[in-house]
Design an enzyme around this catalytic site. Sequence first.
Site, mmCIF file in Angstrom:
data_model
loop_
_atom_site.group_PDB
_atom_site.id
_atom_site.type_symbol
_atom_site.label_atom_id
_atom_site.label_comp_id
_atom_site.label_asym_id
_atom_site.label_seq_id
_atom_site.Cartn_x
_atom_site.Cartn_y
_atom_site.Cartn_z
ATOM 1 C CD GLU A 169 -1.772 -2.392 1.575
ATOM 2 O OE1 GLU A 169 -0.574 -2.650 1.858
ATOM 3 O OE2 GLU A 169 -2.674 -3.223 1.696
ATOM 4 C CE LYS A 193 -17.137 -6.754 3.272
ATOM 5 N NZ LYS A 193 -16.477 -8.043 3.551
ATOM 6 C CG PHE A 197 -9.430 -9.980 10.987
ATOM 7 C CD1 PHE A 197 -8.155 -10.344 11.427
ATOM 8 C CD2 PHE A 197 -9.690 -10.004 9.618
ATOM 9 C CE1 PHE A 197 -7.175 -10.737 10.527
ATOM 10 C CE2 PHE A 197 -8.707 -10.396 8.714
ATOM 11 C CZ PHE A 197 -7.456 -10.759 9.170
ATOM 12 C CD GLN A 198 -7.123 -7.478 7.312
ATOM 13 O OE1 GLN A 198 -8.040 -7.233 6.524
ATOM 14 N NE2 GLN A 198 -5.947 -7.938 6.913
ATOM 15 C CG MET A 209 22.620 12.144 2.775
ATOM 16 S SD MET A 209 23.803 13.224 1.935
ATOM 17 C CE MET A 209 22.834 13.869 0.571
#
Lengths: 590, 182
Positions: free
Chosen positions: A52, A164, A114-115, A482
Amino acid sequence: MSKQMTGAEMVIEALKDQGVDTIFGYPGGAVLPIYDALFQQNFVKHVLVRHEQGAAHAAEGYARSTGKVGVLLVTSGPGATNAVTGLTDALLDSIPLVCITGQVPTHLIGSDAFQECDTVGITRHCTKHNYLVRSIEDLPRILHEAFYVARSGRPGPVVIDLPKDVQFSSGVYSFQENIQHRTYQPRLKGEASLVRQAVEMMAAAKKPVFYTGGGVINSGPAASELLRELVALTNFPITSTLMGLGAYPASSPNWLGMLGMHGTFEANHTMHDCDLMIAVGSRFDDRITGRLDAFAPYCKKIHIDIDPSSINKNVKVDLGIVGDCGHVLEDMIALWRSGEKKSDEIALGEWWDQIDEWRARKSLAYQNSKDVIKPQYAVQRLYELTKDRNTYITTEVGQHQMWAAQFYHFEEPNRWMTSGGLGTMGYGLPAAIGVQMAHPDALVIDIAGEASILMNMQEMTTAKQYRLPVKIFILNNEYMGMVRQWQELLHGARYSSSYSEALPDFVKLAEAYGGKGIRCSDPEMLDAAIMEMIDYPGPVIFDCVVAKEENCFPMIPSGKAHNEMILLDLSDDAGLEIGSIIDEKGKMLV
Amino acid sequence: MNAIAALSPYSSSMGKSNAERHTLSVLVDNEPGVLARVVGLFSGRGYNIESLTVAEIAHVERWSRITIVTTGSPEAIEQISHQLERIVPIHKVTDLTVRGRAIERELAMIKVRGKGENRLEALRLAEAFKAKVIDATLESFIFELTGAPDKIDDFVELMRPLGLAELARTGVAAIARGAEAV
């Protein structure tokens, strides 16, 4: 037009109405209804990323190279948290994004389902605004408001957290163009009296400089045109931040190069000695100003910015003009012309003589080699061989990014995509994917380091799946360059964890991903190898093996002023001990 | 250069040395999370909150008014106002201290436990401060006092030796004097 449909369908409908033809995303349980709605239409193309964070950077690349709002779609919980780095990146660089996150159904919110995660809580600090949609009645308004907020004023990322059950429920969709937002109405036009004052100050200036930033690019191509016009009218010198490169053509004689920590000697000295600074869409970031109490001490400062909080935030200015830089530049030009204003030509002539002396210092010069590819040389050759093509450049973060900014020259806006504010390693490849989706026929090159590229390497699969011929040009010095440079400067060359050990074979890696791998370590073979990369019709990983301990110069050491830059030749000879350049106070800074 | 500038090479002369106390009135849409946005801004950017009150003031429009008392240099206060204005559901930010002549009021409930002379003295002082007795037992009073924060501070200090047991304060609500509305 109002129609009955599900929440998931409303998302697609709103994307269509907003003219969004491409989105980047990754499915999961809490966004399945939207993916189902995507499946049943052909207008919006979905690009499946492999992480993502990649979706967010790809949307950034898409947005930065087109001027449109970038869109990503991710699931709840880990989908949302993985996107956080990209959202923060977009916030710091003012990139317009709309990020739709799935959420567990409303009745499960707060139950540690969940999630489940508190997406609006987590993203409150890294977005311009965010929404949790609690009912289907609110959804059409929120969808369109999100686009309005993302692109208006100072652009930024907006999250819509969509449970949802709301995606499944049915409601009435309607779209109204030109919404009048209740509270958020940024000012576009600069106040006339202030613009007039600015023009007076410009006509009186003896040592002026334009210091421009990403705001000019965000304002749109017209602002870049206006900037060119104003510079031509006044014959003032101009420098720009990392984010502003391309707004003004690098080939123009008025161009001083980038300023700041790794900016040119002439740009930084011009800033330090000027008597009038005209800041346009730039924000006096610490990479730009160096030591604040010694920053440009002899000048009056004009600051044009669409965000009132940018004015007087880090540096106190004499004249702040709140407005879109395109509008303000237009008004300035009109006033300059109608008032028959003229620059003080004699003073300006002397000023240019002084600037030419600084230029003669050739601060970007480096010692080339016949045996090993110098990273600067690699970028120079890449530039020479691609400058006449339709090229877009993205970068990762580190030394290679600074060398790209120094040695790749831009003539147009929206051609340069880099992570400036947040400094996100792993930005460049997904951003290149976003750019290539928007410009299928262009040559899109990610100038990378061997460490950064591994942070989002998985997106090679995305490039392969969508036949995106992005080129990854790795300046491979086997160090997080760097970090290594700072360890040399600050920590007695104790290279703690900055050596890139156990690197993959990038050629084989490219082949494993279904792309082409090219390795080059011989300066004489470099041009041919770059041409081979350009000519290959698919994704390429170019492993450019470069000098290992090259430092990125010139440099304003932390805690120092613009006129205390160090140059490459100074650090090599003249008895300058490199470990002693930064003092104790400077070591505290980043 | 001043002391702050010497501390950090990045910091400008916008130090904390000339700190002022300002009262900001913030008109917001009363939507979920709006208070978190405001509070998060203050914590995220390292600004002080001395007092914060919030309540809905228009039920139909669903507007709330947040009153924040903060301290900082004039430049820092200006920056705080601009940062607040950037928050999308905020209608308006007014610096009541800059406008001058703002009225500030706070309500406090003060529980004082004591017997004998202390109890009488507490009652006498309450009368002098125009505090109301809103609850009483044989060994305690609860006073209700409304006024400027300083007045409440003064009263609380007087109650301390007389048996101050518990204190609840609402924080400051403020409004500008005169006919003009924010």
